[in-house]
Scaffold this active site. Sequence first.
Site, short mmCIF file in Angstrom:
data_model
loop_
_atom_site.label_atom_id
_atom_site.label_comp_id
_atom_site.label_asym_id
_atom_site.label_seq_id
_atom_site.Cartn_x
_atom_site.Cartn_y
_atom_site.Cartn_z
N ARG A 28 0.84 -1.18 0.00
CA ARG A 28 0.00 0.00 0.00
C ARG A 28 0.89 1.24 0.00
NH1 ARG A 28 -4.43 0.56 4.64
NH2 ARG A 28 -4.79 -1.57 3.91
N SER A 122 -7.92 -0.64 1.11
CA SER A 122 -8.85 -0.77 2.22
C SER A 122 -9.57 0.55 2.49
CB SER A 122 -8.12 -1.29 3.46
OG SER A 122 -9.01 -1.58 4.50
N HIS A 123 -9.47 1.06 3.72
CA HIS A 123 -10.22 2.25 4.12
C HIS A 123 -9.47 3.55 3.84
CE1 HIS A 123 -7.69 0.87 7.43
NE2 HIS A 123 -7.56 2.13 7.77
N ASP A 293 -16.36 -0.40 4.45
CA ASP A 293 -15.17 0.25 3.90
C ASP A 293 -15.09 0.00 2.40
OD1 ASP A 293 -14.33 -2.41 3.80
OD2 ASP A 293 -12.34 -1.99 4.57
N ASP A 295 -13.37 -1.95 0.32
CA ASP A 295 -13.35 -3.28 -0.30
C ASP A 295 -14.29 -4.26 0.37
OD1 ASP A 295 -11.61 -3.25 1.95
OD2 ASP A 295 -10.64 -5.08 1.25
N ASP A 297 -14.62 -5.51 3.53
CA ASP A 297 -14.30 -6.49 4.57
C ASP A 297 -14.46 -5.92 5.99
OD1 ASP A 297 -12.09 -4.83 4.59
OD2 ASP A 297 -10.61 -6.43 4.35
N ARG A 298 -14.72 -4.61 6.11
CA ARG A 298 -14.96 -4.00 7.42
C ARG A 298 -16.35 -3.36 7.45
NH1 ARG A 298 -9.55 -3.04 9.80
NH2 ARG A 298 -8.00 -3.41 8.16
N THR A 362 -2.27 -9.12 15.29
CA THR A 362 -3.16 -8.45 14.35
C THR A 362 -2.84 -8.93 12.92
OG1 THR A 362 -3.39 -6.51 15.76
CG2 THR A 362 -3.83 -6.21 13.41
N GLU A 381 -11.47 -8.69 14.77
CA GLU A 381 -10.48 -7.71 15.19
C GLU A 381 -11.17 -6.43 15.61
OE1 GLU A 381 -6.74 -8.94 12.32
OE2 GLU A 381 -8.11 -7.39 11.63
N SER A 383 -10.62 -3.54 14.76
CA SER A 383 -10.67 -2.55 13.68
C SER A 383 -11.84 -2.80 12.73
CB SER A 383 -9.35 -2.54 12.91
OG SER A 383 -9.04 -3.84 12.44
N LYS A 394 -12.14 -11.48 6.40
CA LYS A 394 -13.20 -10.79 7.11
C LYS A 394 -14.26 -10.36 6.12
CE LYS A 394 -9.95 -6.90 7.58
NZ LYS A 394 -8.70 -7.65 7.40
#
Length: 593
Positions: A28, A122-123, A293, A295, A297-298, A362, A381, A383, A394
Amino acid sequence: MERTPIPVLTVQTAPYEDQRPTGGGGLRRPTALFESQRNYLPNFVQSLLSSVDLRDRQGCTMVVGSDGRYFSKTAIEIVVQMAAANGIGRLVIGQNGILSTPAVSCIIRKIKAAGGIILTASHSPGGPGGEFGVKFEVANGGPAPDIVSDKIYQISKTLEEYAICPDLRVDLSRLGRQEFDLENKFKPFRVEIVDSVDIYLNLLRNIFDFNAIRNLLTGPNQIKIRIDAMNGVMGPYVRRILCDELGAPANSAINCIPLEDFGGQPPDPNLTYATALLEAMRGGEYGFGAAFDADGDRYMILGQNGFFVNASDSLAIIAAHLSCIPYFCHMGVRGFGRSMPTSTALDKVAKVMKVPVYETPTGWRYFSNLMDSGRCSLCGEESFGTGSDHLREKDGLWAVLVWLSILAARKQSVEEIVRDHWAKFGRHYYCRFDYEALEPRTAYFIMRDLEALITDKSFSHQQFAVGNNIYSVERTDSFEYVDPVDGTVTKRQGLRIIFSDASRLIFRMSASSHVRATLRIYAESYEKDPSQHNKEPQVTQSLKNGGSDRAAWWPPGGQPSSMHHSRAKFYYSTNCLSVAIKVIISNMVLCAM
C-alpha cells in the site's frame, strides 16, 4: 480469419527497495508513487507472480478484483497482461473490475483457484492524491502468510526483468469468456468476466435464513434500515442482496455508486467519516444502520438514535447468537479467534459456550491457519473486521446479515440486545488512540524505552488510583504468538500492561506507510455491575490545562474525541513514558469514574 498471436515481451527493469508487503501480502503506497515511478507496479506484480512456483503457475486460474478506486482500471490491465505472459491459464475478473475482498475469497474457494489479486487500499482515501494497494490472496482464499510475503519481498529486491503482453486488451464490461492466442503458447489465455455478486450471493443463501431476514425488513413489524456503502465496492452488493433479494426499500441504501475518490471522503466505516449515516440514525427514523469500507471487509453497526456498537462488542454478541444462523447449527462451533488488541469480551462468551479462544497477532492471515485446521469458527479484530470459516477473509456484509438475523430472532432493538449482553456478560469499556505519522526512528525509540520501562522490576505491582478504584499491575510482556497448527513463532507484536482486574493497556506500532508509522494505544476495563454500564468509554475533557507532562502525550490544546478510535499527533521525549501511562489511565474511563 486467423488471429495473429499476441507477442510476449521481456522488459528490463531495476529493483525497488521499498516493496516489502505488509500484513497479508499487500503493498500500500501513495497512488502518485504507482503512477510516477517507472515500473513500480509491474515490478511488484512480477515479484508476486514469481513467488508462485512455476509448476503451480503454468495454466492455473487466478481471480482479480478491485474496489474501484482511482488507477484500478490501469492496474487491472497491467495485471492481466503480466498474468498472461507469466503462464497463468485463466483469469476470473469481476465485471468492470469490481469485486469485494470477501467475494474474491469466495470465488477462489469455489473454483479452486491458485490465488487472487485484489487492488485495494482498504479504508484509505482514493483519488490521485490518495492511496493505492495490491493484495495477494493464496489458494485457501485468505491473505498471503508471512512466508509468502517474505518471498515476494526477496524477489523484488533483485528483480531485473518482467514479462508482459502489452498488446493484450480485455473488455471488463462484457460478461463471459474472452480468449487470446499468445506467442509460443499452445493453449489460449482465457479471461472470464463474471457478475460481481452472483457467486458470493449464492454462498450467503446457504448460510442464512433469508426468509427470516426478509420478514424483518418487509413484514408487519418491519424495521427500517439505513446502509452506507461509502461509494466503495459494496454498492452493488448492498443493492442486489439487501434491497433486491431481501426486500429493503431502495432508499435504504446510500452512496452505492463506486467512485474513484469515494466521494472525497476516506471510505472508513467509523463515527468520524460515516457522518451521513450517523446523522440519519440520530433522527430516530431508522432502527438499524451499517457502513462498509472500500473493499467490503470491514463494517460498522449503529442502532436507533445513533447507538454505536464497538467492534469488540459486536464480535462478542455475534458469538453469543450463532444459534440464530443455520450455517452454525449445521456446522457447529469449534472455537473463536481474536487479535490480541481486541477486547476480551469474546472470552466471556467463549467461557459460557465452553469453546477455546485463540489470541493472535493483528492480521487475518493468522486466523486462516486456525480455520483451515478446523480449530476456529468465528474470528474478529477491533478494527471493525469480523468473519467466520465460510471464507478466509473478514466479511462486512456477512456480519451485517448476522446482526439482522439476531434482530429477527430476538425481536429487540440493537441497543436492547447490546445492553442485555452487558447485563449477562459484563461490559468491556474499550478505546483506541492512534498517534499517526511518526518517524520510524522515533517509533523505534518509543517502543524500546516503553518496553524497558514496563518490564523493569520496579514497574511490577505498581498501583494507579482512578476515582475510587485502584489499578494494580499484575504482569507486563511483549506479546508473542505460537501458532498451534504449525508451531510458527511470531514475536514483538505489542506491549501489554495487564492489571489484576483484567483491565489492559496495550501499545502497538503499526506501519501506516513506507516512511511513517502509527502508534496505537488500546485501553480496556471490565465492569460487571449493570449500574455502571452507562458511562462514556472515554472522558471528554480538555487536556491542555493538564500540565506540561500531559502535553508531552497529547498535542497542546488537543484532545481525542469521545469515539472508538481517536487520532492525534504524538510528542515524545524519553522521560515522559511513565507519566504518559498514568495520564492514559487517569483520563480514560476505565469503569472507575
